[in-house]
Each structure stands twice: as structure tokens, then as C-alpha cells.
Design an enzyme around this catalytic site. Structure first.
Site, PDB file in Angstrom:
ATOM      1  N   HIS A  49       0.847  -1.202   0.000  1.00  0.00           N
ATOM      2  CA  HIS A  49       0.000   0.000   0.000  1.00  0.00           C
ATOM      3  C   HIS A  49       0.877   1.245   0.000  1.00  0.00           C
ATOM      4  O   HIS A  49       2.100   1.150   0.110  1.00  0.00           O
ATOM      5  CB  HIS A  49      -0.946   0.005   1.216  1.00  0.00           C
TER       6      HIS A  49
HETATM    7  P1  TYD Z   1      -1.182  -2.941   7.835  1.00  0.00           P
HETATM    8  O1  TYD Z   1      -0.460  -1.632   7.932  1.00  0.00           O
HETATM    9  O2  TYD Z   1      -2.293  -3.023   6.829  1.00  0.00           O
HETATM   10  O3  TYD Z   1      -0.157  -4.118   7.601  1.00  0.00           O
HETATM   11  P2  TYD Z   1       0.685  -4.393   6.281  1.00  0.00           P
HETATM   12  O4  TYD Z   1       1.349  -3.077   5.966  1.00  0.00           O
HETATM   13  O5  TYD Z   1       1.659  -5.442   6.597  1.00  0.00           O
HETATM   14  O6  TYD Z   1      -0.259  -4.778   5.195  1.00  0.00           O
HETATM   15  O7  TYD Z   1      -1.748  -3.295   9.277  1.00  0.00           O
HETATM   16  C1  TYD Z   1      -2.357  -4.541   9.540  1.00  0.00           C
HETATM   17  C2  TYD Z   1      -3.472  -4.320  10.543  1.00  0.00           C
HETATM   18  O8  TYD Z   1      -2.967  -3.782  11.758  1.00  0.00           O
HETATM   19  C3  TYD Z   1      -4.538  -3.340  10.042  1.00  0.00           C
HETATM   20  O9  TYD Z   1      -5.805  -3.877  10.389  1.00  0.00           O
HETATM   21  C4  TYD Z   1      -4.317  -2.090  10.834  1.00  0.00           C
HETATM   22  C5  TYD Z   1      -3.625  -2.568  12.095  1.00  0.00           C
HETATM   23  N1  TYD Z   1      -2.646  -1.582  12.587  1.00  0.00           N
HETATM   24  C6  TYD Z   1      -2.917  -0.827  13.720  1.00  0.00           C
HETATM   25  O10 TYD Z   1      -3.996  -0.948  14.333  1.00  0.00           O
HETATM   26  N2  TYD Z   1      -1.986   0.071  14.172  1.00  0.00           N
HETATM   27  C7  TYD Z   1      -0.796   0.256  13.531  1.00  0.00           C
HETATM   28  O11 TYD Z   1       0.033   1.090  13.963  1.00  0.00           O
HETATM   29  C8  TYD Z   1      -0.527  -0.517  12.352  1.00  0.00           C
HETATM   30  C9  TYD Z   1       0.758  -0.359  11.584  1.00  0.00           C
HETATM   31  C10 TYD Z   1      -1.477  -1.420  11.921  1.00  0.00           C
END
Ligand code: TYD
Length: 137
Positions: A49
């Protein structure tokens, strides 16, 4: 500022080495949040993303992984496997992480608090937003 590897201070010591970073000093933003990625099963991909506002700095504290950054036209791969440098990624770039070695621990420091509205998770939307922008990487 462009995506780039930033070397951190490294205090060599026979008792074991030490590195550090200070908000707004070694990295070009104030830190609002820190999170880490661990226990990644072999072959998994994380972080596909872009962010509208968030600037981030990713350090691989242990193990190794690749970060692929895409500006809408070109992509660059950065292989990280040391704890005394990291990758600075400004907002507006698509990035994902792959090729995690077993037991890899990656620390992400971020310029923003968590905000789902800051994510661009749709690649077509990202490409549309990038249309008038110049190359970034
Ligand atoms: P995400 O950033 O989408 O992970 P990746 O970059 O590996 O795809 O985050 C995964 C899940 O964790 C999403 O539901 C949001 C949650 N999250 C939080 O609640 N707080 C945070 O600081 C982060 C980074 C993610």
C-alpha cells in the site's frame, strides 16, 4: 525528500555494538508511532500500500528482507539485513516487503499516529493519484 538508505550511528564496543536514532535528527521527521513486524511465515508479503501523509523509516533489527518501492512508474528494491541503517520512505510511494528470512524483526518508525484513512490500498487509485507527479525514485 526521496527514498533513501540512512546510516545510523554505530558505537562499536567489545561488549556489543549499539545504534540509535533521534526524532528529527537522524531521520527527517518527528516520530509519532513505532511498530514492528515479526513471526512472518516464509513466503509472505506485507505492506502492499501507500500512505498519503505518513513518512516512515524501516530498520531490520534482525534477519533480512527486501523492500520494494514503486513511484507509479519505476520500482526499486532495497535489501536490508543490518541493524545500523534503515530505509527512509516519504509519503506517496507504494511499498511492500517480501523475502523475509526466518525470525526477521523489522522496526518501523512513523511520522503519524495510526489512521486507516491515510492508507491507499488500491493500486489503481494509487496509479491515478500518481499520474501528474514526477518520478520520485
Ligand atoms: P497494515 O499496515 O495493513 O499491515 P501491512 O502493511 O503489513 O499490510 O496493518 C495490519 C493491521 O494492523 C490493520 O488492520 C491495521 C492494524 N494496525 C494498527 O492498528 N496500528 C498500527 O500502527 C498498524 C501499523 C497497523
Amino acid at each position: 525528500m526521496e527514498v533513501k538508505i540512512i546510516e545510523l550511528p554505530k558505537i562499536l564496543d567489545p561488549r556489543g555494538n549499539l545504534s540509535f536514532l533521534e526524532s528529527g535528527n537522524h531521520i527527517p521527521f518527528e516520530i509519532r508511532r513505532t511498530y514492528w513486524i515479526y513471526d512472518v511465515p516464509g513466503g509472505e508479503i506485507r505492506g502492499g500500500h501507500a500512505f498519503k501523509e505518513q513518512n516512515e523509516f524501516i530498520i531490520v533489527l534482525s534477519g533480512s528482507l527486501d523492500i520494494i518501492v514503486f513511484d507509479g512508474k519505476k520500482e526499486k528494491r532495497f535489501s536490508l539485513n543490518r541493524s545500523y541503517y534503515g530505509l527512509y520512505i516519504p509519503s506517496g510511494l507504494w511499498r511492500h516487503m517480501e523475502n523475509f528470512a526466518t525470525n526477521t524483526l523489522a522496526l518501523v518508525v512513523s511520522s503519524t499516529s495510526f489512521n486507516e484513512n491515510d492508507y491507499i490500498r488500491d493500486k489503481d487509485e494509487f496509479l491515478k493519484l500518481r499520474l501528474d507527479e514526477k518520478d520520485r525514485i
